[in-house]
Design a protein around this motif. Structure first.
Motif, PDB file in Angstrom:
ATOM      1  N   GLY A   1       0.836  -1.236   0.027  1.00  0.00           N
ATOM      2  CA  GLY A   1      -0.009   0.103   0.034  1.00  0.00           C
ATOM      3  C   GLY A   1       0.783   1.393  -0.074  1.00  0.00           C
ATOM      4  O   GLY A   1       0.665   2.242  -0.681  1.00  0.00           O
ATOM      5  N   SER A   2       1.710   1.298   0.747  1.00  0.00           N
ATOM      6  CA  SER A   2       2.783   2.360   0.885  1.00  0.00           C
ATOM      7  C   SER A   2       3.552   2.588  -0.412  1.00  0.00           C
ATOM      8  O   SER A   2       3.972   3.665  -0.871  1.00  0.00           O
ATOM      9  CB  SER A   2       3.568   2.277   2.110  1.00  0.00           C
ATOM     10  OG  SER A   2       4.674   1.154   2.084  1.00  0.00           O
ATOM     11  N   ALA A   3       3.851   1.416  -1.007  1.00  0.00           N
ATOM     12  CA  ALA A   3       4.602   1.498  -2.325  1.00  0.00           C
ATOM     13  C   ALA A   3       3.929   2.046  -3.439  1.00  0.00           C
ATOM     14  O   ALA A   3       4.376   2.730  -4.194  1.00  0.00           O
ATOM     15  CB  ALA A   3       5.121  -0.044  -2.484  1.00  0.00           C
ATOM     16  N   ALA A   4       2.638   1.590  -3.352  1.00  0.00           N
ATOM     17  CA  ALA A   4       1.807   1.968  -4.519  1.00  0.00           C
ATOM     18  C   ALA A   4       1.583   3.462  -4.517  1.00  0.00           C
ATOM     19  O   ALA A   4       1.560   4.263  -5.321  1.00  0.00           O
ATOM     20  CB  ALA A   4       0.457   1.353  -4.345  1.00  0.00           C
ATOM     21  N   LEU A   5       1.326   4.108  -3.228  1.00  0.00           N
ATOM     22  CA  LEU A   5       1.284   5.430  -2.886  1.00  0.00           C
ATOM     23  C   LEU A   5       2.261   6.277  -3.403  1.00  0.00           C
ATOM     24  O   LEU A   5       2.224   7.343  -4.360  1.00  0.00           O
ATOM     25  CB  LEU A   5       0.965   5.577  -1.511  1.00  0.00           C
ATOM     26  CG  LEU A   5       0.820   7.276  -0.931  1.00  0.00           C
ATOM     27  CD1 LEU A   5      -0.308   8.056  -1.763  1.00  0.00           C
ATOM     28  CD2 LEU A   5       0.498   7.427   0.633  1.00  0.00           C
ATOM     29  N   ILE A   6       3.642   5.847  -2.860  1.00  0.00           N
ATOM     30  CA  ILE A   6       4.983   6.643  -3.206  1.00  0.00           C
ATOM     31  C   ILE A   6       5.117   6.531  -4.714  1.00  0.00           C
ATOM     32  O   ILE A   6       5.687   7.556  -5.454  1.00  0.00           O
ATOM     33  CB  ILE A   6       6.118   6.110  -2.531  1.00  0.00           C
ATOM     34  CG1 ILE A   6       7.279   7.132  -2.559  1.00  0.00           C
ATOM     35  CG2 ILE A   6       6.424   4.761  -2.817  1.00  0.00           C
ATOM     36  CD1 ILE A   6       6.909   8.474  -1.962  1.00  0.00           C
ATOM     37  N   SER A   7       4.868   5.404  -5.292  1.00  0.00           N
ATOM     38  CA  SER A   7       5.157   5.305  -6.708  1.00  0.00           C
ATOM     39  C   SER A   7       4.022   5.928  -7.654  1.00  0.00           C
ATOM     40  O   SER A   7       4.547   6.381  -8.778  1.00  0.00           O
ATOM     41  CB  SER A   7       5.188   3.960  -7.045  1.00  0.00           C
ATOM     42  OG  SER A   7       3.947   2.828  -6.729  1.00  0.00           O
TER      43      SER A   7
ATOM     44  N   ILE B   1       8.136  -0.083   7.845  1.00  0.00           N
ATOM     45  CA  ILE B   1       7.292  -0.036   6.704  1.00  0.00           C
ATOM     46  C   ILE B   1       8.060   0.962   5.741  1.00  0.00           C
ATOM     47  O   ILE B   1       7.693   0.768   4.270  1.00  0.00           O
ATOM     48  CB  ILE B   1       5.631   0.447   7.040  1.00  0.00           C
ATOM     49  CG1 ILE B   1       5.291  -0.489   8.234  1.00  0.00           C
ATOM     50  CG2 ILE B   1       4.941   0.771   6.046  1.00  0.00           C
ATOM     51  CD1 ILE B   1       3.875   0.003   8.632  1.00  0.00           C
ATOM     52  N   ALA B   2       8.398   2.275   6.030  1.00  0.00           N
ATOM     53  CA  ALA B   2       8.924   3.240   4.948  1.00  0.00           C
ATOM     54  C   ALA B   2      10.008   2.288   4.146  1.00  0.00           C
ATOM     55  O   ALA B   2      10.331   2.584   3.011  1.00  0.00           O
ATOM     56  CB  ALA B   2       9.524   4.218   5.715  1.00  0.00           C
TER      57      ALA B   2
ATOM     58  N   ALA C   1      12.416  -0.098  -0.422  1.00  0.00           N
ATOM     59  CA  ALA C   1      12.632  -1.349  -0.957  1.00  0.00           C
ATOM     60  C   ALA C   1      11.805  -1.858  -2.264  1.00  0.00           C
ATOM     61  O   ALA C   1      12.076  -3.111  -2.580  1.00  0.00           O
ATOM     62  CB  ALA C   1      12.815  -2.512   0.238  1.00  0.00           C
ATOM     63  N   THR C   2      10.652  -1.443  -2.262  1.00  0.00           N
ATOM     64  CA  THR C   2       9.573  -1.862  -3.260  1.00  0.00           C
ATOM     65  C   THR C   2       9.422  -0.798  -4.509  1.00  0.00           C
ATOM     66  O   THR C   2       9.820  -1.013  -5.513  1.00  0.00           O
ATOM     67  CB  THR C   2       8.221  -2.172  -2.614  1.00  0.00           C
ATOM     68  OG1 THR C   2       8.538  -3.262  -1.777  1.00  0.00           O
ATOM     69  CG2 THR C   2       7.600  -2.595  -4.054  1.00  0.00           C
ATOM     70  N   ALA C   3       9.084   0.478  -4.003  1.00  0.00           N
ATOM     71  CA  ALA C   3       8.623   1.483  -5.066  1.00  0.00           C
ATOM     72  C   ALA C   3       9.974   1.855  -5.567  1.00  0.00           C
ATOM     73  O   ALA C   3      10.136   1.763  -7.022  1.00  0.00           O
ATOM     74  CB  ALA C   3       7.786   2.395  -4.354  1.00  0.00           C
TER      75      ALA C   3
ATOM     76  N   ILE D   1      11.696   1.344  -9.290  1.00  0.00           N
ATOM     77  CA  ILE D   1      11.760   2.407 -10.477  1.00  0.00           C
ATOM     78  C   ILE D   1      13.091   2.698 -11.064  1.00  0.00           C
ATOM     79  O   ILE D   1      13.168   2.550 -12.125  1.00  0.00           O
ATOM     80  CB  ILE D   1      10.965   3.561 -10.224  1.00  0.00           C
ATOM     81  CG1 ILE D   1       9.541   3.116  -9.831  1.00  0.00           C
ATOM     82  CG2 ILE D   1      11.256   4.661 -10.895  1.00  0.00           C
ATOM     83  CD1 ILE D   1       8.900   4.570  -8.895  1.00  0.00           C
ATOM     84  N   VAL D   2      14.001   2.626  -9.984  1.00  0.00           N
ATOM     85  CA  VAL D   2      15.598   3.055 -10.551  1.00  0.00           C
ATOM     86  C   VAL D   2      16.016   1.919 -11.313  1.00  0.00           C
ATOM     87  O   VAL D   2      16.456   1.851 -12.351  1.00  0.00           O
ATOM     88  CB  VAL D   2      16.411   3.067  -9.252  1.00  0.00           C
ATOM     89  CG1 VAL D   2      17.457   3.333  -9.784  1.00  0.00           C
ATOM     90  CG2 VAL D   2      16.046   4.676  -8.760  1.00  0.00           C
ATOM     91  N   VAL D   3      15.808   0.437 -10.740  1.00  0.00           N
ATOM     92  CA  VAL D   3      16.697  -0.555 -11.227  1.00  0.00           C
ATOM     93  C   VAL D   3      15.797  -0.936 -12.631  1.00  0.00           C
ATOM     94  O   VAL D   3      16.437  -1.427 -13.492  1.00  0.00           O
ATOM     95  CB  VAL D   3      16.331  -1.628 -10.322  1.00  0.00           C
ATOM     96  CG1 VAL D   3      16.971  -3.135 -10.888  1.00  0.00           C
ATOM     97  CG2 VAL D   3      17.439  -1.529  -9.130  1.00  0.00           C
ATOM     98  N   LEU D   4      14.709  -0.883 -12.816  1.00  0.00           N
ATOM     99  CA  LEU D   4      14.019  -1.204 -14.333  1.00  0.00           C
ATOM    100  C   LEU D   4      14.485  -0.585 -15.245  1.00  0.00           C
ATOM    101  O   LEU D   4      14.659  -0.853 -16.185  1.00  0.00           O
ATOM    102  CB  LEU D   4      12.603  -1.271 -13.976  1.00  0.00           C
ATOM    103  CG  LEU D   4      11.810  -2.535 -13.392  1.00  0.00           C
ATOM    104  CD1 LEU D   4      10.313  -2.571 -12.945  1.00  0.00           C
ATOM    105  CD2 LEU D   4      12.168  -3.748 -14.226  1.00  0.00           C
ATOM    106  N   ASN D   5      14.646   0.701 -14.924  1.00  0.00           N
ATOM    107  CA  ASN D   5      15.269   1.785 -16.025  1.00  0.00           C
ATOM    108  C   ASN D   5      16.724   1.340 -16.177  1.00  0.00           C
ATOM    109  O   ASN D   5      16.961   1.276 -17.533  1.00  0.00           O
ATOM    110  CB  ASN D   5      15.147   3.077 -15.384  1.00  0.00           C
ATOM    111  CG  ASN D   5      13.701   3.521 -15.567  1.00  0.00           C
ATOM    112  OD1 ASN D   5      12.982   3.470 -16.414  1.00  0.00           O
ATOM    113  ND2 ASN D   5      13.391   4.659 -14.655  1.00  0.00           N
TER     114      ASN D   5
END
Length: 312
Positions: free
Chosen positions: A57-63, A232-233, A239-241, A245-249
């Protein structure tokens, strides 16, 4: 956490890549390795299902916020939605829920080694489901992985410690869930899921996790969530969002073999940090098992290159 990085990396990467290009990947490996002992900390305050729901949930929000600010936020296409749902439900939701549950019974370092051993499923499933014909080297890599898992699991089975056996079974189930997601991605290679799909994948994972957590554990303990907000942060936004984002690029320009081998660093770092944070013992069976699984990862990553050299 588990990642789609090896599956989404381009196979047309340049032959030579500067060390600086690997720095984001190295950083991600360190963060993901540290995620295992950190998740163990969180479980002292919150149930596995609510922890998994908070993570995604937190990863979805920040991403959503980050990609929105970068003007890269978009809805998945009709062709992308099945893959987004598969990654969200299997690789993110099922993998993390099972892994967190298992951490109640298995030390985080040992857990990370088993959960990341996807080769025990991917190569056989590729043959059965996709009709692929794995090379001898790929079958050898699978054999190494099976041997490594057997060495790690055998002590628990010998003493028949029920809780440990349950935890190990959940970790193997987590590894299977991730592997099925990989097979789905490989079956649809023409469709590439980039960083702009991460918010939707995290959201897809969050919804069933919240429903299951509410049904099994009741309403969340908001006080406990406030107490562990740094955990959680770390597991969600960092560790998720942001890491994905960085690594997939970055991995679009890295050799797939290098990326696959680098992923082996996740359980290694997880194991080392667990010895510090949780005084987990690096036993002989765990060392041998990790070495065998590592040989499997390296063999799998280098199999295409070695096959081309043998054909010359």
């Amino acid at each position: 956490m588990s990642a789609t990085v090896p599956s989404t990396a381009s196979s047309r990467a340049p032959a030579t890549t500067g060390f600086r290009s690997f720095l984001p990947l190295i950083g991600a490996v360190v963060i993901w390795g540290g995620n295992w002992p950190v998740m163990k900390m969180g479980l002292a305050h919150i149930s596995p299902l609510w922890f998994a729901a908070c993570r995604f949930g937190s990863a979805a929000l920040i991403s959503f916020l980050v990609l929105g600010a970068l003007r890269r936020l978009r809805l998945p296409s009709r062709q992308e939605w099945p893959l987004v749902i598969g990654v969200g439900l299997l690789q993110m939701g099922a993998f993390t829920a099972l892994a967190l549950w298992a951490l109640q019974y298995v030390p985080p370092g040992r857990a990370s080694v088993i959960a990341y051993a996807t080769a025990i499923w991917v190569i056989p499933l590729s043959s059965l489901v996709l009709g692929e014909r794995p090379s001898r080297l790929q079958w050898l890599a699978t054999a190494f992985s099976y041997a490594g898992i057997a060495v790690i699991v055998a002590p628990a089975l010998g003493g028949w410690e029920l809780h440990t056996v349950m935890g190990l079974t959940m970790l193997l189930g987590a590894s299977l869930a991730w592997s099925v997601s990989i097979i789905q991605l490989r079956a649809n290679r023409a469709i590439r899921l980039g960083a702009d799909m991460i918010p939707w994948e995290c959201a897809v994972a969050t919804v069933p996790l919240i429903a299951l957590a509410w049904l099994r554990d009741g309403a969340p303990d908001l006080g406990a969530m406030v107490d562990i907000w740094p955990v959680i942060a770390y597991t969600g936004p960092l560790a998720t969002a942001l890491t994905f984002i960085v690594v997939l690029n970055v991995t679009q320009s890295l050799p797939p073999a290098a990326t696959s081998i680098a992923m082996l660093g996740v359980p290694v770092i997880g194991l080392v940090l667990s010895t510090v944070a949780w005084h987990e013992q690096i036993s002989l069976d765990l060392s041998i098992g990790l070495a065998l699984i590592g040989m499997g990862v390296v063999t799998t990553a280098l199999a295409p290159r070695l096959g081309r050299l043998a054909a010359r």
